[in-house]
Write an enzyme that holds these catalytic residues in place. Structure first.
Site, PDB file in Angstrom:
ATOM      1  CG  HIS A  44      -2.102  -0.928   1.062  1.00  0.00           C
ATOM      2  ND1 HIS A  44      -2.861  -1.357   2.138  1.00  0.00           N
ATOM      3  CD2 HIS A  44      -2.637  -1.529  -0.042  1.00  0.00           C
ATOM      4  CE1 HIS A  44      -3.821  -2.164   1.690  1.00  0.00           C
ATOM      5  NE2 HIS A  44      -3.707  -2.292   0.386  1.00  0.00           N
ATOM      6  CE1 TYR A  58      -6.985   0.329   4.476  1.00  0.00           C
ATOM      7  CE2 TYR A  58      -5.878   2.428   4.057  1.00  0.00           C
ATOM      8  CZ  TYR A  58      -5.821   1.050   4.211  1.00  0.00           C
ATOM      9  OH  TYR A  58      -4.637   0.386   4.070  1.00  0.00           O
ATOM     10  CD  GLU A  67      -1.490   0.982   4.620  1.00  0.00           C
ATOM     11  OE1 GLU A  67      -2.252   1.954   4.401  1.00  0.00           O
ATOM     12  OE2 GLU A  67      -1.826  -0.203   4.405  1.00  0.00           O
TER      13      GLU A  67
END
Ligand code: HEM
Length: 142
Positions: A83, A93, A135
């Site tokens: 990602h 998201y 992330e």
């Protein structure tokens, strides 16, 4: 905060129909996502044609292991790294989540009751939050 008992129960009970229809669901998910958020197409420009299978596999594996997520640690790390390499951001998201839940409804039909959709929504955003947090760390050290 963890997932409720009810959510875990429903997601485990519906893991099989979702996995059995995994490709149909994820194919439909991309259709909805790209129609409503065409800007996300760019993120998938280098994606292999079997990308939808990977997502289907991930969702199915997640459902099967929902009360034992540590078995998914390695898979989650790989997802987070991919990602970050493809510039996925937290704001994406909800776009994917809404598209995925609509795809589950479209494909499973009557089996996708409100309780089922609510449980998958909770589960998706729970995993989403885990990915977003990892992330964020990876972006900070990149
Ligand atoms: C809980 C939510 C999500 C799950 C379970 C998930 C799952 C996955 C998995 C399993 C892969 C393949 C990783 C690999 O083998 O390297 C992947 C790749 C990818 N995901 Fe996600 N993902 C999620 C959310 C998102 C979001 C919100 C976006 C943004 C639109 C996104 C975009 C991508 C892209 C662009 C790739 C790389 C495709 C490629 O180039 O092959 N994902 N994801």
């Amino acid at each position: 905060m963890g997932l409720s008992e009810k959510t875990i129960e429903i997601v485990k009970a519906t893991a099989k129909p979702v996995a059995d229809n995994g490709e149909a669901i994820t194919t439909r998910m991309y259709e909805i996502l790209f129609a409503n958020h065409p800007e996300t197409k760019e993120l998938f420009k280098d994606a292999s044609s079997d990308q939808h299978k990977k997502l289907a596999t991930a969702v199915a594996a997640y459902a099967a292991n929902i009360d034992n997520l540590s078995v998914l640690d390695k898979a989650i790390e790989k997802m987070a790294q991919t990602h970050v390499n493809t510039a996925v951001k937290p704001e994406h998201y909800p776009m994917v989540g809404v598209s995925l839940l609509q795809a589950v409804k479209d494909v499973l039909g009557d089996a996708a009751t409100d309780d089922v959709i609510e449980a998958w929504k909770e589960a998706y955003f729970f995993l989403g939050d885990v990915l977003i947090a990892r992330e964020k760390e990876l972006y900070a050290t990149a």
